[in-house]
Design a protein around this motif. Structure first.
Motif, mmCIF file in Angstrom:
data_model
loop_
_atom_site.group_PDB
_atom_site.id
_atom_site.type_symbol
_atom_site.label_atom_id
_atom_site.label_comp_id
_atom_site.label_asym_id
_atom_site.label_seq_id
_atom_site.Cartn_x
_atom_site.Cartn_y
_atom_site.Cartn_z
ATOM 1 N N LYS A 243 -12.819 -27.465 -37.628
ATOM 2 C CA LYS A 243 -13.903 -28.406 -37.924
ATOM 3 C C LYS A 243 -13.943 -28.707 -39.418
ATOM 4 O O LYS A 243 -14.068 -29.871 -39.817
ATOM 5 C CB LYS A 243 -15.256 -27.830 -37.485
ATOM 6 N N ASN A 244 -13.845 -27.655 -40.226
ATOM 7 C CA ASN A 244 -13.870 -27.844 -41.678
ATOM 8 C C ASN A 244 -12.692 -28.689 -42.152
ATOM 9 O O ASN A 244 -12.846 -29.561 -43.008
ATOM 10 C CB ASN A 244 -13.863 -26.496 -42.397
ATOM 11 N N GLU A 245 -11.514 -28.442 -41.593
ATOM 12 C CA GLU A 245 -10.336 -29.218 -41.980
ATOM 13 C C GLU A 245 -10.474 -30.677 -41.552
ATOM 14 O O GLU A 245 -10.069 -31.574 -42.287
ATOM 15 C CB GLU A 245 -9.062 -28.609 -41.378
ATOM 16 N N ASN A 246 -11.037 -30.917 -40.386
ATOM 17 C CA ASN A 246 -11.274 -32.290 -39.938
ATOM 18 C C ASN A 246 -12.231 -33.006 -40.889
ATOM 19 O O ASN A 246 -12.008 -34.164 -41.253
ATOM 20 C CB ASN A 246 -11.826 -32.318 -38.517
ATOM 21 N N GLU A 247 -13.304 -32.318 -41.294
ATOM 22 C CA GLU A 247 -14.261 -32.908 -42.234
ATOM 23 C C GLU A 247 -13.587 -33.219 -43.565
ATOM 24 O O GLU A 247 -13.789 -34.287 -44.144
ATOM 25 C CB GLU A 247 -15.436 -31.956 -42.462
ATOM 26 N N ARG A 248 -12.787 -32.280 -44.032
ATOM 27 C CA ARG A 248 -12.111 -32.454 -45.319
ATOM 28 C C ARG A 248 -11.140 -33.637 -45.264
ATOM 29 O O ARG A 248 -11.095 -34.459 -46.172
ATOM 30 C CB ARG A 248 -11.354 -31.168 -45.645
ATOM 31 N N LEU A 249 -10.395 -33.733 -44.176
ATOM 32 C CA LEU A 249 -9.437 -34.821 -44.017
ATOM 33 C C LEU A 249 -10.150 -36.163 -43.879
ATOM 34 O O LEU A 249 -9.741 -37.164 -44.474
ATOM 35 C CB LEU A 249 -8.546 -34.553 -42.802
ATOM 36 N N ALA A 250 -11.232 -36.204 -43.105
ATOM 37 C CA ALA A 250 -12.003 -37.439 -42.934
ATOM 38 C C ALA A 250 -12.588 -37.902 -44.276
ATOM 39 O O ALA A 250 -12.562 -39.085 -44.591
ATOM 40 C CB ALA A 250 -13.114 -37.226 -41.907
ATOM 41 N N LYS A 251 -13.091 -36.946 -45.057
ATOM 42 C CA LYS A 251 -13.653 -37.279 -46.363
ATOM 43 C C LYS A 251 -12.567 -37.823 -47.281
ATOM 44 O O LYS A 251 -12.783 -38.801 -47.988
ATOM 45 C CB LYS A 251 -14.275 -36.026 -46.975
ATOM 46 N N TRP A 252 -11.401 -37.221 -47.233
ATOM 47 C CA TRP A 252 -10.277 -37.658 -48.070
ATOM 48 C C TRP A 252 -9.853 -39.071 -47.709
ATOM 49 O O TRP A 252 -9.624 -39.905 -48.574
ATOM 50 C CB TRP A 252 -9.130 -36.668 -47.899
ATOM 51 N N ILE A 253 -9.760 -39.360 -46.402
ATOM 52 C CA ILE A 253 -9.396 -40.690 -45.952
ATOM 53 C C ILE A 253 -10.459 -41.712 -46.368
ATOM 54 O O ILE A 253 -10.149 -42.793 -46.837
ATOM 55 C CB ILE A 253 -9.174 -40.719 -44.416
ATOM 56 N N GLN A 254 -11.727 -41.335 -46.200
ATOM 57 C CA GLN A 254 -12.823 -42.240 -46.557
ATOM 58 C C GLN A 254 -12.844 -42.528 -48.048
ATOM 59 O O GLN A 254 -13.065 -43.679 -48.462
ATOM 60 C CB GLN A 254 -14.159 -41.625 -46.127
ATOM 61 N N GLU A 255 -12.601 -41.527 -48.876
ATOM 62 C CA GLU A 255 -12.582 -41.732 -50.337
ATOM 63 C C GLU A 255 -11.441 -42.656 -50.756
ATOM 64 O O GLU A 255 -11.583 -43.429 -51.683
ATOM 65 C CB GLU A 255 -12.444 -40.403 -51.069
ATOM 66 N N ALA A 256 -10.322 -42.544 -50.062
ATOM 67 C CA ALA A 256 -9.143 -43.335 -50.438
ATOM 68 C C ALA A 256 -9.266 -44.791 -49.996
ATOM 69 O O ALA A 256 -8.750 -45.680 -50.672
ATOM 70 C CB ALA A 256 -7.888 -42.713 -49.844
ATOM 71 N N THR A 257 -9.934 -45.030 -48.878
ATOM 72 C CA THR A 257 -10.000 -46.399 -48.357
ATOM 73 C C THR A 257 -11.260 -47.115 -48.762
ATOM 74 O O THR A 257 -12.144 -46.614 -49.333
ATOM 75 C CB THR A 257 -9.890 -46.411 -46.812
#
Length: 188
Positions: free
Chosen positions: A174-188
């Motif tokens: 769950k934490n990794e999914n949140e981290r990855l989603a946040k990273w994608i959102q920050e980049a786009t």
């Protein structure tokens, strides 16, 4: 004397491959669920199926939540394959790299102009270096321990240990999914 060394070297060369193949036979004999524990994230959907098999076997009441987390992970992976997202992530990484390089250049200039001492330089450089990490050392160590305990529990087929470790894996995912989603959102 040279002849003794020659025979010793030849004997050692013949022993090494034999030992390696014997070791490989031992590893091959123990395949199955325990082999899965060593590398859980390498094959995408195949690993998701294995995760679900293990979850249904040891913690069936959490299977729905696991499926949601795995589906979210699959969606995030799909997003990562999108060309626009790839370009945005690449641009974000390049921007972060430029910022770190500029900060390092500024730090070196401050040291060269004797505005800071070597000790201060080392301290600030460590802080600068620390910021680019995806996981902290403590998080990495915790994950290694979780991997090891899971591997040992699978090797021993310890149902009680696996039932207690699977919720920890779920939380990690769950934490990794949140981290990855946040990273994608920050980049786009």
């Amino acid at each position: 004397m040279k002849m003794k060394w020659l025979f010793l070297t030849a004997a050692l060369m013949l022993m090494i491959p034999t030992g390696a193949s014997a070791e490989q036979k031992q590893l091959d004999a123990g395949e199955g669920v325990q082999a899965f524990a060593g590398h859980m994230w390498k094959h995408g959907e195949l690993d998701e199926q294995k995760w679900m098999e293990i979850v249904r076997k040891y913690t069936p009441d959490e299977a729905d939540e696991w499926q949601k987390v795995l589906d979210e992970r699959k969606a995030l992976r799909k997003q990562m394959k999108n060309e626009q997202v790839k370009k945005a992530l690449h641009a974000k990484c390049a921007e972060m790299k430029k910022k770190r390089e500029a900060a390092l250049d500024q730090l070196i200039d401050r040291l060269a102009n004797k505005e800071i001492t070597k000790e201060q330089f080392k301290k600030e450089w460590k802080q600068l270096h620390k910021r680019k990490k995806w996981m902290t050392k403590a998080e990495k160590q915790k994950l290694r321990e979780l991997h090891h305990r899971t591997y040992e529990a699978m090797k021993e087929n310890d149902k009680k240990a696996l039932a207690s470790l699977l919720p920890q894996w779920l939380e990690h995912m769950k934490n990794e999914n949140e981290r990855l989603a946040k990273w994608i959102q920050e980049a786009t």
